[in-house]
Design an enzyme around this catalytic site. Sequence first.
Site, mmCIF file in Angstrom:
data_model
loop_
_atom_site.group_PDB
_atom_site.id
_atom_site.type_symbol
_atom_site.label_atom_id
_atom_site.label_comp_id
_atom_site.label_asym_id
_atom_site.label_seq_id
_atom_site.Cartn_x
_atom_site.Cartn_y
_atom_site.Cartn_z
ATOM 1 N N TYR A 133 49.855 -8.534 -62.199
ATOM 2 C CA TYR A 133 49.777 -9.771 -61.428
ATOM 3 C C TYR A 133 51.196 -10.278 -61.224
ATOM 4 O O TYR A 133 51.939 -10.501 -62.184
ATOM 5 C CB TYR A 133 48.938 -10.809 -62.188
ATOM 6 N N ILE A 134 51.588 -10.416 -59.989
ATOM 7 C CA ILE A 134 52.944 -10.894 -59.687
ATOM 8 C C ILE A 134 52.889 -12.429 -59.667
ATOM 9 O O ILE A 134 52.149 -13.015 -58.875
ATOM 10 C CB ILE A 134 53.440 -10.356 -58.325
ATOM 11 N N GLU A 140 48.764 -3.462 -49.186
ATOM 12 C CA GLU A 140 47.775 -2.681 -48.436
ATOM 13 C C GLU A 140 48.226 -2.581 -46.986
ATOM 14 O O GLU A 140 49.136 -3.289 -46.554
ATOM 15 C CB GLU A 140 46.390 -3.317 -48.511
ATOM 16 N N ARG A 181 44.722 -2.205 -37.927
ATOM 17 C CA ARG A 181 44.167 -2.880 -36.749
ATOM 18 C C ARG A 181 45.103 -4.018 -36.361
ATOM 19 O O ARG A 181 46.120 -4.244 -37.025
ATOM 20 C CB ARG A 181 42.805 -3.478 -37.115
ATOM 21 N N VAL A 210 44.767 -11.121 -37.274
ATOM 22 C CA VAL A 210 44.521 -12.460 -36.718
ATOM 23 C C VAL A 210 45.847 -13.104 -36.296
ATOM 24 O O VAL A 210 45.970 -13.687 -35.221
ATOM 25 C CB VAL A 210 43.828 -13.360 -37.778
ATOM 26 N N ARG A 256 45.530 -21.764 -38.374
ATOM 27 C CA ARG A 256 44.152 -21.367 -38.092
ATOM 28 C C ARG A 256 43.263 -22.601 -38.170
ATOM 29 O O ARG A 256 43.051 -23.153 -39.251
ATOM 30 C CB ARG A 256 43.682 -20.340 -39.110
HETATM 31 P P1 ADP Z 1 42.384 -8.374 -49.568
HETATM 32 O O1 ADP Z 1 42.434 -6.968 -49.055
HETATM 33 O O2 ADP Z 1 41.080 -8.725 -50.208
HETATM 34 O O3 ADP Z 1 42.868 -9.411 -48.591
HETATM 35 P P2 ADP Z 1 44.983 -8.192 -50.866
HETATM 36 O O4 ADP Z 1 45.273 -7.048 -51.749
HETATM 37 O O5 ADP Z 1 45.554 -8.152 -49.487
HETATM 38 O O6 ADP Z 1 43.396 -8.392 -50.804
HETATM 39 O O7 ADP Z 1 45.416 -9.534 -51.573
HETATM 40 C C1 ADP Z 1 45.105 -10.816 -51.034
HETATM 41 C C2 ADP Z 1 45.949 -11.887 -51.726
HETATM 42 O O8 ADP Z 1 45.688 -11.915 -53.136
HETATM 43 C C3 ADP Z 1 47.445 -11.662 -51.617
HETATM 44 O O9 ADP Z 1 47.971 -12.183 -50.422
HETATM 45 C C4 ADP Z 1 47.950 -12.417 -52.844
HETATM 46 O O10 ADP Z 1 47.969 -13.806 -52.592
HETATM 47 C C5 ADP Z 1 46.876 -12.155 -53.867
HETATM 48 N N1 ADP Z 1 47.209 -10.942 -54.675
HETATM 49 C C6 ADP Z 1 46.752 -9.687 -54.490
HETATM 50 N N2 ADP Z 1 47.279 -8.830 -55.391
HETATM 51 C C7 ADP Z 1 48.097 -9.556 -56.190
HETATM 52 C C8 ADP Z 1 48.942 -9.254 -57.322
HETATM 53 N N3 ADP Z 1 49.043 -8.030 -57.834
HETATM 54 N N4 ADP Z 1 49.649 -10.275 -57.872
HETATM 55 C C9 ADP Z 1 49.552 -11.530 -57.389
HETATM 56 N N5 ADP Z 1 48.778 -11.879 -56.345
HETATM 57 C C10 ADP Z 1 48.060 -10.912 -55.743
#
Ligand code: ADP
Length: 504
Positions: A202-203, A288, A292, A295, A338
Amino acid sequence: MIKKVLVANRGEIAVRVIRSCKEMGIKTVAVYSDADRTSQHVLFADEAYHIGPSPSLESYLNIDKIIQVAKESGADAVHPGYGFLSENTKFSDRCQAEGIKFIGPSAYSIANMGDKITARKTMIAAGVPVVPGTVDMVHSEEEALQIIEQIGLPVMIKASAGGGGKGMRLIKRAEDVTSGLRAARSEAKASFNDDSVYIEKYIESPHHIEFQILADSHGNAIHLFERECSVQRRHQKIIEETPSPILTHEKRMEMGEHAVAAAKAVFYEGAGTIEFIVDNNLNYYFLEMNTRLQVEHPITEMVVGVDLVKEQINIANGLPLTLKQDELKQVGHAIECRVYAEDPDSNFMPAPGKVTHIETPGGLGVRVDGYIYEGFTIPMYYDPLIAKLVVWGSTREESINRTLRALNEFKVTGVKNNVKFLERIALAEDFVKGNYNTHFIEDNFDFLMNYKEHVQEEDDLVMIAAFVEYLDRIGELKPQFQPATSQHSWKKLKRARSYTGARF
Ligand code: ADP
């Protein structure tokens, strides 16, 4: 060359895609469900076909029906927009099998990036930094504890098939691992019918910064810089801006190069987004890829001066990219808000319903991507987005001031909405200073929720205006009415008049 596009989507994104097609002289076909019979995308397209009942499973996710309409209408390509079938390999495969162009990447790229565990492996192989964590899926509590020992708490348990913030659990204490695993798994199973999960560090207080990329079928790939998406509620973006207030030029270019490498690693074709999570020291990690249109793509269009939908269509036509990396520049600053039919008071719960009145802002540097008009009922079946307010300014300061001006002009009645909440965000000191991360909303909650006071006054003004108009209509508004009111209510009356534009 593509001559007729079926837009396999609804609402604002369908309208947005149709607009670019029109400019390119391409015919458009809309599809719609029961709830969308009078939606603007239906009225905008050259042709429109009913595809089923309101629930998306029976309409916008019905592959057979959409393919049937594509054939019946003679569409030679399908644009999936975002959501629905945009990242569905069965759909892109089916389009290909039926001889219809899918405006998007190959099923191979979608599958490789759609599964987060596979994507992490591909990125490691391509030399793109990923968040420290497991390489494979986690099966048991013992495995989870082992990895936690290596990377340390806190960690995130995340669904491999995840999206939309679902199937994610933050674990701060070792004793919560069992329940966290169970919760993440069952949510993932329910949402994606796939319960594989993995663990990553977790960052703390991170930024979510993503890069727009374009790649053609000739092996050329470029990035169109970043979008800062750290203003989130429930892990979902609500305001985005570009450029990011925290990136240096060097870091931006370095991340951009990694974004291009990520796209090339999956032989990407089309428009896509590489999401990074960035810590306070500007260390960044691949989160990730969204295969596509996003938004929030319009803010990139505003500062780079590119129409991303046209680029997508040109790439699908097999044309080489004409944009060159070293000729691209970020000019000025853009912000997207949004605007949702949702209730900030009830944890931003969707609040669909009939829009009785809507006025959207205009003027220099203001773009509204919407689809709703007065009297339209926002269906309860889909995302309750009302519109995207996209603002461009020559500097960040100008674009914040313009956002505030435009939000002030944005009037929606009939449904609960977040216009006033968005206004508070743009007023918040941390936002104005560019000093925020993904915890911005919780950190500033009291200030942001203070919007209610302002809403209350506007409700009063609308009521006064309506009452005075009523008196006028029945002939009861006497000239002596005005002097008879107290100084206080007279002031309010004047404000009601300027606020609502009423005639009294
Ligand atoms: P989803 O595909 O469900 O949108 P993401 O992996 O893109 O999930 O993560 C969505 C949000 O969750 C990120 O923008 C961030 O705010 C939080 N998040 C995801 N992974 C981490 C992580 N390893 N540490 C801290 N925050 C995270």
